[in-house]
Design a protein around this motif. Structure first.
Motif, short mmCIF file in Angstrom:
data_model
loop_
_atom_site.label_atom_id
_atom_site.label_comp_id
_atom_site.label_asym_id
_atom_site.label_seq_id
_atom_site.Cartn_x
_atom_site.Cartn_y
_atom_site.Cartn_z
N SER A 170 134.42 -45.57 -13.22
CA SER A 170 133.37 -45.31 -14.19
C SER A 170 133.61 -46.15 -15.45
N VAL A 171 132.54 -46.55 -16.10
CA VAL A 171 132.66 -47.38 -17.30
C VAL A 171 131.82 -46.76 -18.42
N LEU A 172 132.44 -46.62 -19.59
CA LEU A 172 131.74 -46.09 -20.77
C LEU A 172 131.87 -47.09 -21.91
N GLY A 173 130.73 -47.61 -22.38
CA GLY A 173 130.73 -48.54 -23.50
C GLY A 173 130.74 -47.81 -24.83
N TRP A 174 130.42 -48.57 -25.90
CA TRP A 174 130.43 -47.99 -27.24
C TRP A 174 129.43 -48.74 -28.10
N ASP A 175 128.56 -48.02 -28.77
CA ASP A 175 127.54 -48.48 -29.73
C ASP A 175 126.13 -48.32 -29.19
N ASP A 176 125.97 -48.16 -27.87
CA ASP A 176 124.64 -47.97 -27.26
C ASP A 176 123.65 -49.01 -27.78
#
Length: 339
Positions: free
Chosen positions: A278-284
């Motif tokens: 799973s990958v979770l980014g930051w800042d959308d």
């Protein structure tokens, strides 16, 4: 109506002549003084619209001491987060009748000091500033004279207004979201060599807190090191971890660009997202919303940040002289296809 004016720049007198009022009345309408009747205001506005009159900003500054401009100083104009913040702050300024002057500091310490030393004094009424290098005490010592609001995590002097999200709490929320999906080996991408930003430190802190709270043993190998902030640097960092046999089933990324690098590196390594990792980014940012697969991301309330920063700045510009107000704006976790 016909003013009979000569060709050239439209003057305040031209508007007054066309409306059949004094120049003082036109000035009162332009500056939105309240003691002007609705009928007179409509009459003057009709003349302004017909002539296409635009106030002389130099004269306005001399008359009112105000420019109608604010400065926005950010590290990089082409970084997705700062580009989106600039848009939101510009929209907020427009709603309040201001225009913005955007300045890029490139995280250069002298450029940041110049912002604090009132380089824009006389050009703008206030400054919204996202510093990267200059620290809390230096800003406090320089005591900027132009109204100032700070964004970000780098500096938080007690005498200056400041708006940010809780990066540590947001990182904890991000890791907890990944673990609720059954993930236990969560990597962090990336600890960048020479990184001067406080945000990475705070996000790493929240990452560790969440793992410890879940009873997961910390593995330093899961904090992946990158030589820089570029997409290629991120791909190399995650590819190096895969090649070294480091196993992980999720990645919390310090920003959406590193998340895009994670997607690329995992694909090159033969790993599927989100089935294997799973990958979770930051800042959308926009790349999160339009990537393939669509990227899950920690989402600061960017509109809220802009609105709060401008609200504090307007109060400063109106004469508030108290101690700094430090405000935390909400965040959320937006889950899409990568988690």
């Amino acid at each position: 109506m016909s003013s009979g004016r000569s060709a050239g720049r439209v003057r305040l007198k031209d508007v007054a002549d066309l409306a059949g009022v004094s120049m003082k009345t036109v000035s009162n309408v332009i500056h939105d003084y309240e003691h002007v009747s609705a009928v007179m205001r409509d009459r003057v506005q009709a003349a302004i619209d017909e002539l296409g009159y635009r106030p002389n900003l130099t004269a306005r500054r001399l008359a009112t001491g105000k420019t109608g401009m604010i400065a926005l100083a950010i590290p990089e104009m082409d970084q997705f987060y700062f580009a989106e913040m600039a848009r939101h702050i510009g929209e907020e300024a427009g709603r309040h009748g201001y225009r913005i002057l955007v300045e890029q500091t490139l995280s250069d310490i002298e450029a940041e000091r110049a912002v604090i030393r009132d380089r824009e004094e006389g050009l703008v009424d206030g400054v919204i500033f996202h510093p990267a290098r200059i620290d809390t005490l230096e800003i406090a010592r320089l005591r900027p004279g132009t109204p100032l609001v700070l964004l970000g995590e780098a500096a938080r002097p007690i005498n200056t207004d400041h708006v940010m999200i809780d990066n540590t709490r947001a990182a904890r929320d991000g890791v907890e979201t990944l673990m609720r999906g059954g993930r236990r080996r969560v990597a962090f991408l990336a600890d960048v060599r020479g990184d001067i930003t406080e945000s990475t430190h705070l996000r790493l802190l929240g990452y560790q807190e969440a793992l410890i709270a879940a009873g997961v043993e910390l593995d330093p190998r899961l904090v992946l090191t990158s030589e820089g902030f570029s997409l290629d640097d991120g791909v190399r960092a995650i590819s190096a971890a895969i090649d070294a046999g480091i196993t992980f089933d999720a990645v919390l990324c310090r920003d959406d660009l590193f998340a895009m690098a994670a997607l690329r590196g995992l694909s090159l390594g033969g790993l599927r997202v989100p089935e294997d990792v799973s990958v979770l980014g930051w800042d959308d940012t926009a790349i999160a919303r339009y990537s393939t697969p669509a990227l899950s991301s920690v989402a600061p309330d960017k509109r809220g940040l802009a609105a709060m920063a401008f609200e504090l700045l307007e109060e400063r510009m109106a004469g508030y002289a108290g101690v700094g107000r430090h405000r935390i704006v909400p965040h959320s976790i937006v889950e899409r296809s990568t988690s």
